[in-house]
Design an enzyme around this catalytic site. Sequence first.
Site, PDB file in Angstrom:
ATOM      1  N   SER A 153       0.854  -1.186   0.000  1.00 16.16           N
ATOM      2  CA  SER A 153       0.000   0.000   0.000  1.00 16.16           C
ATOM      3  C   SER A 153       0.887   1.233   0.000  1.00 16.16           C
ATOM      4  CB  SER A 153      -0.896   0.026   1.244  1.00 16.16           C
ATOM      5  OG  SER A 153      -1.551   1.284   1.379  1.00 16.16           O
ATOM      6  N   TYR A 166      -2.242  -0.620  10.000  1.00 18.04           N
ATOM      7  CA  TYR A 166      -2.229  -1.012   8.590  1.00 18.04           C
ATOM      8  C   TYR A 166      -0.945  -0.540   7.918  1.00 18.04           C
ATOM      9  CZ  TYR A 166      -3.847  -1.420   3.732  1.00 18.04           C
ATOM     10  OH  TYR A 166      -3.984  -1.742   2.402  1.00 18.04           O
TER      11      TYR A 166
END
Length: 269
Positions: A153, A166
């Site tokens: 990501s 995350y």
Amino acid sequence: MPGLAGRVALVTGAGQGIGAAVARSLWELGVSVAATDLQGEAVAALADRLAPSPGADDGPADGSRPILRPYALDVTDPRAVERTAAEVGDDLGPIDILVNVAGVLRTGPAAELTDADWSRTFAVNAGGVFHTARAVAPGMAERGRGSIVTVASNAAGIPRTGMAAYAASKAAAVMFTKCLGLEYARHGVRCNVVAPGSTDTPMQRSLWTDPESPRRVLDGDLATYRTGIPLARIADPQDIADAVVFLASDRARHITMQDLYVDGGATLR
């Protein structure tokens, strides 16, 4: 796309979104795909739509007819990963390509995350990459070739409010993949990362709280110190799959330990 037809890929998180797009793209290019997901019914449905399972007597893939076969898999369970990798080898042949897509998102202020949120996020997003790579990389090295692509990501490279677990887990997955690539380069195994930005997936939509949420993603949000997307569009899962396919193919044969951002310029890199 050279160097793909007739090969075997294992894709995690293939039940929906980016993982499903990757599995479909590889299969359409002649790769036999082991589509894995914690939700076994999701990958079973994907296989039924694209390539109904062959009969038990059809044998392994021979390159002339790619197979897309579903497997239920919890990437946080190292024994299950080892069993599934072995099963894929028996069913389809030696694994040439590994694509790590499986991921979870737990949001909240950094100092208010629960132990369970932190542990679960790292178990899937970082631990899952470790388990799958450990299961397949040695075999790739023995055969002198292989490609591992981790879908991380852009949050791994830029701070995000409310996404500490995350972002940290994805950063861990990125660095693990690069270290693996350094250690296995001499054996012909390439390890790269694709870092998506906002992509139209169920995970992305879970962050949207009102009809204006997509517009805030495009325009940016000063309150959360977040830039917008210069290309003024939210990615489609296929945009990410195309990048993965390129890195898995022989067109990227001299590329390893790289981190390809596919985020429309959102991180201004």
